[in-house]
Enzyme design. Structure first.
Site, PDB file in Angstrom:
ATOM      1  N   TRP A  78       6.529  77.093 104.313  1.00  0.00           N
ATOM      2  CA  TRP A  78       5.170  76.629 104.054  1.00  0.00           C
ATOM      3  C   TRP A  78       5.244  75.145 103.744  1.00  0.00           C
ATOM      4  CZ3 TRP A  78       2.219  80.551 105.452  1.00  0.00           C
ATOM      5  CH2 TRP A  78       0.816  80.392 105.399  1.00  0.00           C
ATOM      6  N   ASP A  79       4.087  74.517 103.519  1.00  0.00           N
ATOM      7  CA  ASP A  79       4.150  73.072 103.307  1.00  0.00           C
ATOM      8  C   ASP A  79       4.601  72.703 101.900  1.00  0.00           C
ATOM      9  OD1 ASP A  79       1.837  73.785 101.987  1.00  0.00           O
ATOM     10  OD2 ASP A  79       0.504  72.467 103.116  1.00  0.00           O
ATOM     11  N   TRP A  80       4.901  73.693 101.064  1.00  0.00           N
ATOM     12  CA  TRP A  80       5.477  73.445  99.750  1.00  0.00           C
ATOM     13  C   TRP A  80       6.752  74.260  99.521  1.00  0.00           C
ATOM     14  CZ3 TRP A  80       5.356  78.403  98.749  1.00  0.00           C
ATOM     15  CH2 TRP A  80       4.238  79.168  99.097  1.00  0.00           C
ATOM     16  N   ASN A  85      -6.670  84.080 103.140  1.00  0.00           N
ATOM     17  CA  ASN A  85      -6.716  82.657 102.806  1.00  0.00           C
ATOM     18  C   ASN A  85      -6.971  81.828 104.058  1.00  0.00           C
ATOM     19  OD1 ASN A  85      -5.951  80.178 101.075  1.00  0.00           O
ATOM     20  ND2 ASN A  85      -4.600  80.011 102.845  1.00  0.00           N
ATOM     21  N   GLU A  86      -8.163  81.228 104.133  1.00  0.00           N
ATOM     22  CA  GLU A  86      -8.533  80.189 105.093  1.00  0.00           C
ATOM     23  C   GLU A  86      -8.653  80.646 106.550  1.00  0.00           C
ATOM     24  OE1 GLU A  86      -6.943  76.338 102.554  1.00  0.00           O
ATOM     25  OE2 GLU A  86      -5.875  76.869 104.390  1.00  0.00           O
ATOM     26  N   GLU A  96      -9.790  75.545  95.769  1.00  0.00           N
ATOM     27  CA  GLU A  96      -8.559  74.823  96.100  1.00  0.00           C
ATOM     28  C   GLU A  96      -8.863  73.339  96.213  1.00  0.00           C
ATOM     29  OE1 GLU A  96      -5.882  75.584  99.292  1.00  0.00           O
ATOM     30  OE2 GLU A  96      -5.955  77.756  99.082  1.00  0.00           O
TER      31      GLU A  96
END
Length: 881
Positions: free
Chosen positions: A195-197, A458-459, A556
């Protein structure tokens, strides 16, 4: 009731403590030491269950710490292997029973299960429990159980290749994430493919495994809901028991809540198979019942529910659970003077502003998320005045203990189902395993008062509506149909059947009721007039509140920062300690993230320029945390002061959940807690900007306004006290006070307004460049809430700001340690750090406007004055210039 208001019954819940099985049930835990073998048997090693392949390999010395430097890439091979867990167990005491179940509480993820060489089951979903009947496969002596795990990466790829009719995007994560492809084709933690984190560690492993043998029946789950009948002033507690029955029998079930003097006995006919028994227990008067409240709004009391079952006078089941009473409503209704709909939560009839953050998995390897880790992270959330967390839909449904602690601490949980940032297939077998997943998770988690809402994904509504995946217009109906099939026709339908006590949203962000009117995919799911919003902008100036959407609910938003050097040091080497190193580039999984942090910081601060590389690196880490804390502070305070206002139809903001609370590894991210639990500057700021009573100051058209924000139930008479300081002087230049004004409970009210020029004109030689402001609220009893600050110019332009030369003295006190600071001048963003000593300060990252200040340090392990003094560093803004 308004047709647009989602109003629900009152909930009474039973905490899902482990259910005691009847005395004649034999349970054999298979947790402990197993053998782990790879596909060609070149590796064979001991492995603990619960556990994962990576953990076992590290424990036996086959690999290093997976988090060290570039090991996430070096160890990719592990997820491309097939692995087999094996164990033997005795069967003699089990075969005498009428029914024997092999219970797999968690298999990660795709496996074939064999017993004595014969296939007894298959798994394809990390989020499901599997019960396998094995009595006929047991031997009297040793029995060999094997769980053959397939590579999740190869399995996902095979499933994608088998889906040839049309693509199901995204195919792969962005290159910067260094992840694996097609995670949306396998029901496992979506972020485990990167993921981006977070890193890419497609895990494999086993959670709890046991064998249960019984003759008559077994109680597998207890849950309850309670509805309040206002006309009768009566609670009705609806209790459900899930029992696995072997032989047809008639018996009696007695349900009692001793503290409420309530007891009911029911006769029931039990038939073979898994049976759900439903009962209603009446509590006579509502005044007897103490309600569960979110943190900051009341206490979290519970009652004991006793469940007893008997057959012919013989006890056949017995258990005890906690019972909580609370109601939740998601209110979406017209607002006077505004288009759109409201979006807020009423808990026990009271509108509650949700203050908190978003929760991601606490570790790439779930077996390492210990009770101490969960307790520390959740306590840190409460200590920062949070009352809510959103369990994000790309991770995992958390373990029971997570929700138990949330119940205890009063942390409301927005619970996503585990679908995130992707389209998903809708083949029958995929839908079937999802249906079973949803049923099991809802039944497991419905017992918690902390869980206040279900959200389907989510999204993914936003992904469809704003065309993240470049879907041709001609194909869009296919994807919308799949979306509705998965989240509406299946997940939503199951949730509404299993739990009528909580609201359900199909996605986040969403326009809620308006999205439903538009066929479940709104034309603009980010519309601030409806539902909840996600908002990120790294280019616009985060100190300008006008750049933020005045939304009904912010679920968010956020900005990145780097963790402290002490967090990075154990997973790096000296050559990595540069902002331009291969290591810092490798750890950044958000495209352009490292430069975005510096660009945002440079708007208001001088960037570190030390000629010493190590100092320049640690100073840069510091300045990213300053930037993040100030940015999220500004945005959160904007949302909090917007709760009572409608401006151009927008406002009535009733939630601020920033992204994100915790970290999954040692890397830059949006978190306020570093991996390991250390508080970033943002988390210390959150203590103040989430305070129950808060002054918020900002400028509009060169006029300073101060709002009083109150989450309290009672009204207050408050005045604003504004103090002007020179950057060059620790003594205040002047102080102004407003007249007392009524601030109703649960509101945000402007109580001070004055043009900045007029304000400064009365304060000697102050100008925007030479002075700054602090302000607080007070009533007749004294100060209420924290002291806040407002900069009249960017600190990089401030005139008179000097290096403060702060000294520190550590002392041991009865309750811990104190640190006394002495400063020679005004010092912005004073940061205390004790390196690798775990713990937290009473305050940190603060604006020091006094010559002396004493703080406390709470250590999370034994330490000493000597160790703290040796480890302590104190940094302020001018120290990094």
């Amino acid at each position: 009731m308004s047709p647009r208001a989602f109003v629900l019954g009152v909930l009474c819940v039973l905490s899902p403590v482990p259910v005691p099985v009847p005395a004649h049930t034999h349970t054999l835990s298979l947790d402990g030491k197993w053998t782990l073998t790879n596909s060609n048997a070149s590796l064979s090693l001991p492995a603990q269950v619960p556990g994962s392949v990576h953990t076992a390999l590290q424990q036996q010395g086959y690999i290093q710490d997976p988090y060290f430097r570039f090991n996430d890439v070096s160890y990719r091979w592990i997820a491309f292997e097939n692995w087999t867990y094996a164990v033997t167990f005795p069967g003699s005491q089990l075969r005498d029973r009428q029914k024997v179940l092999l219970v797999l509480d968690g298999v990660d993820t795709v496996s074939t299960v064999t017993l004595n060489g014969m296939v007894v089951g298959k798994t394809d979903n990390m989020f499901r429990r599997y019960d396998v009947s094995v009595r006929d496969r047991l031997q009297d002596g040793d029995n060999e159980l094997k769980v053959h795990l397939l590579s999740p990466v190869l399995y996902a790829s095979e499933r994608r290749n088998a889906h040839s009719a049309y693509r199901v995007p995204p195919e792969c994560p962005p290159d910067v994430q260094r992840g694996e492809c097609h995670v949306n084709f396998v029901r496992k933690e979506q972020s485990s493919f990167s993921w981006d984190w977070g890193p890419s560690f497609p895990t494999m492993g086993l959670w709890r495994v046991r064998v249960e043998a019984f003759d008559v029946l077994q109680l597998s789950r207890v849950s309850s809901v309670a509805l309040f009948n206002s006309s009768l002033s009566q609670w009705t507690v609806q209790v459900q028991l899930v029992v696995d029955v072997v032989l047809k029998t008639r018996g009696q079930i007695t349900l009692s809540i001793p503290e409420l003097h309530t007891e009911n006995t029911f006769s029931t006919q039990l038939v073979p198979g898994e049976t759900r028994l439903s009962f209603s227990v009446h509590v006579n008067t509502s005044s007897q019942v103490r309600l569960w409240w979110p943190h900051g709004h009341g206490e979290q009391p519970f009652y004991r529910l006793l469940v007893r079952g008997s057959q012919d006078g013989v006890l056949i089941l017995s258990t005890e659970s906690k019972v909580y009473f609370r109601s939740v409503e998601l209110v979406q209704e017209p607002i006077v003077g505004s288009p759109g709909l409201s979006f807020y939560f009423r808990i026990n009839g009271k509108p509650v502003f949700l203050k908190g953050s978003n929760w991601i998995p606490a570790h790439s390897f779930q077996d390492r998320v210990t009770p101490a880790v969960l307790r520390n992270l959740l306590q840190s959330a409460v200590d920062a005045n949070m009352n809510a967390l959103r369990v994000w839909g790309g991770g995992v449904y958390e373990q029971d203990l997570f929700y138990d602690i949330c119940d205890e601490l009063g942390v409301m949980v927005w619970q996503d189902f585990m679908f995130a940032c992707a389209m998903y297939p809708t083949e029958d077998d995929f839908l079937q395993t999802v249906r079973e997943e949803v049923v099991q998770q809802v039944r497991r988690l419905a017992s918690h008062p902390s869980v206040i809402i279900w959200s389907g994904n989510n999204e993914n509504e936003a992904a469809l509506a704003t065309d993240w995946f470049n879907i041709p217009a001609s194909q869009r109906p296919t994807y919308v149909k799949d979306y509705v099939t998965l989240y509406v026709d299946n997940i939503r339908a199951i949730v509404q059947q299993e739990d009528q006590t909580r609201p359900f949203l199909v996605s986040s962000p969403t326009n809620g009721a308006e999205s439903e009117q538009e066929g479940w995919v709104a034309s603009n799911p980010y519309d601030p007039l409806y539902g909840d919003t996600h908002f990120y902008s790294y280019v616009q100036d985060c100190w300008d509140w006008r750049t933020f959407p005045r939304t009904r609910f912010a679920s968010e938003y956020g900005f990145q920062s780097w963790p402290s050097f002490s967090t990075l040091q154990p997973v790096s080497i000296k050559e990595d300690w540069s902002y331009d190193s291969d290591f810092t580039s490798h750890r950044q999984h958000h495209e352009g993230g490292n430069q975005q942090m510096l660009q945002q910081a440079a708007l208001h601060f001088h960037l570190p320029s030390s000629t010493q590389a190590s100092s320049r690196f640690t100073h840069t880490l510091y300045i990213t945390q300053v930037m993040q804390a100030q940015c999220v502070k500004t945005q959160t305070e904007f949302y909090r002061r917007s709760r009572s206002e409608i401006i151009e139809g927008k406002g009535h903001t009733m939630g601020a959940l920033y992204w994100q609370l915790n970290d999954i590894w040692q890397a830059p991210s949006w978190s306020s807690l570093e991996f390991g639990g250390k508080w970033k500057m943002l988390h210390y700021f959150a203590q103040d900007f989430f305070a129950a009573v808060l002054p918020v100051g900002f400028e509009d058209d060169d006029t300073l306004l101060v709002y009083a924000v109150s989450d309290l139930s009672q009204d207050l008479q408050l005045r604003a006290v504004v103090t002007v300081f020179s950057w060059a002087d620790l003594d205040p230049a002047c102080t102004l006070k407003s007249d007392p004004l009524l601030v109703p409970g649960g509101s945000a009210v402007p109580i001070f307004k004055q043009p900045v020029a007029a304000l400064l004109a009365g304060c000697g030689r102050c100008t925007r460049l030479t002075c700054l402001l602090t302000f607080h609220l007070e009533d007749d009893r004294g100060q209420q809430g924290p002291t806040n600050h407002h900069f009249l110019c960017s600190p990089k332009d401030a005139e008179g700001l000097q290096r403060p030369n702060i000294t520190a003295k550590v002392q041991q006190e009865e309750t811990g340690y104190s640190v006394t600071l002495r400063s020679a001048s005004v010092a912005p963003f004073v940061w205390l750090d004790v390196g690798a000593v775990p713990g937290r300060f009473s305050s940190n990252g603060f604006l020091m406007l006094s010559r002396n200040r004493t703080l406390t340090f709470s250590a999370w392990r034994p330490t000493s004055v000597e160790e703290l003094s040796r480890s302590l560093t104190v940094t302020s803004l001018t120290d990094v210039y």
